[in-house]
Design an enzyme around this catalytic site. Structure first.
Site, PDB file in Angstrom:
ATOM      1  NE  ARG A  20       8.206  66.609 -34.324  1.00  0.00           N
ATOM      2  CZ  ARG A  20       7.690  66.741 -35.528  1.00  0.00           C
ATOM      3  NH1 ARG A  20       6.702  67.613 -35.739  1.00  0.00           N
ATOM      4  NH2 ARG A  20       8.098  65.987 -36.534  1.00  0.00           N
ATOM      5  CG  ASP A  21       4.180  64.288 -36.377  1.00  0.00           C
ATOM      6  OD1 ASP A  21       3.530  65.339 -36.425  1.00  0.00           O
ATOM      7  OD2 ASP A  21       4.154  63.439 -37.283  1.00  0.00           O
ATOM      8  CG  HIS A 213       6.664  61.293 -41.410  1.00  0.00           C
ATOM      9  ND1 HIS A 213       7.216  61.519 -40.174  1.00  0.00           N
ATOM     10  CD2 HIS A 213       5.370  61.672 -41.293  1.00  0.00           C
ATOM     11  CE1 HIS A 213       6.309  62.028 -39.356  1.00  0.00           C
ATOM     12  NE2 HIS A 213       5.162  62.131 -40.027  1.00  0.00           N
ATOM     13  CB  CYS A 246       0.555  68.490 -39.921  1.00  0.00           C
ATOM     14  SG  CYS A 246       1.336  70.073 -40.255  1.00  0.00           S
ATOM     15  CG  ASN A 255       1.560  60.861 -37.393  1.00  0.00           C
ATOM     16  OD1 ASN A 255       2.039  61.199 -38.461  1.00  0.00           O
ATOM     17  ND2 ASN A 255       1.588  61.647 -36.325  1.00  0.00           N
TER      18      ASN A 255
END
Length: 310
Positions: A20-21, A213, A246, A255
């Protein structure tokens, strides 16, 4: 070599966000069969919680427009968890119609990012989430809350800890089971992370209800993770191969790579249930599909070792 340190948990749950991210900001749409194979490989590597997609409007995140198609073809197992991101009641309806049992909402500690990410103020976004969480609970769903920009914001600068605690408390008061602290632009340092977790604990949100996160923009993600573990947190978000960021904050790069996290945790004698070699092979496979090498230091090092000289 495994050399434990005192004061750390014996086991950590990795909340994998790569599908997803990790993929949401890719310009070229990744086919459903590749996404499904990615999730399947991650599961085979031992990851049990894999955030797979988001039910946002396709106009905002075209990469995730195939959410229903992906969920239809994912491998199923009683011990596999597939949370999805849900922004509003419409997204929740789509999730429920596809048999989803775990969702996440995505809030912001700052007004600037709330406006850019949700086109709403912080107050308006929490009002939007309230019926989502209430309906999710009535349907028996598990609910996570993300709170982004917990250390800094590219438009507002440093974010006061008390501001983060205030918004976090309001999100958890909705009835969420877990709160993921997002250092979205990677500016946090271990002292800041420790102080934030302590402040949340003083407000009634203990480390057992938290996840972290971290982004590695300034090379602090692993150091910040270690600080969180020392503070009692046992759930850590990470993205296989370090992919993602993002789409609404250009400085939100890097990330935390799942492989780098696993290398550190295993070196500390902390159990994860993850097969690092299988995970590295998965990220190398995905890197070929994305057309660029993985930014993960562990993927790079183990790949070089496996490929040998020349």
């Amino acid at each position: 070599m495994r050399v434990p340190l005192s004061g750390l948990p014996g086991r950590v749950t990795i909340y994998e966000v790569g599908p997803r991210d990790g993929l949401q900001n890719e310009k070229a749409v990744v086919p459903v069969d590749v996404k499904s194979e990615f999730v399947t490989r991650l599961a085979r590597a031992g990851l049990r919680t894999i955030e797979t997609t988001s039910f946002v409007h396709p106009r905002w995140v075209p990469q995730l427009a195939d959410a229903e198609d992906l969920l239809d073809v994912l491998p199923r197992s009683p011990d596999l968890r597939y949370p999805v991101l849900v922004p509003n009641e419409r997204g929740l309806e789509r999730a429920l119609s596809n048999g989803v049992t775990e969702i996440a909402i995505f809030g912001s500690a700052t007004e600037s990012f709330a406006r850019r990410n949700l086109n709403r103020s912080v107050d308006e976004s929490i009002a939007m989430f309230a019926p989502v969480v209430e309906r999710a609970h009535s349907e028996g769903l598990w609910v996570r809350a993300y709170i982004s920009m917990v250390c800094g914001d590219p438009w507002e600068g440093d974010v006061p800890i008390e501001q983060v605690v205030s918004v976090a408390s309001r999100l958890m008061d909705l009835g969420c089971s877990q709160l993921s602290l997002g250092d979205t632009i990677g500016v946090g340092t271990p002292g800041h992370v420790t102080a934030l977790i302590e402040a949340l604990g003083a407000a009634g949100i203990g480390p057992g209800r938290l996840a972290v996160h971290f982004h590695d923009t300034y090379g602090q993600a692993l150091a910040n993770t270690l600080a969180a573990l020392r503070a009692g947190v046992t759930v850590v978000d990470a993205s296989a191969g370090g992919i993602g960021g993002c789409p609404y904050a250009e400085s939100a790069t890097g990330n935390l790579p799942t492989e780098d996290l696993v290398w550190m945790l295993h070196g500390l004698g902390i159990e994860t249930g993850v097969d690092l070699d299988a995970l590295v092979a998965t990220s190398r496979w995905m890197a070929r599909h994305l057309g660029r090498p993985s930014p993960s230091r562990v993927v790079q090092a183990l790949s070089a070792k496996a490929d040998g000289p020349g």
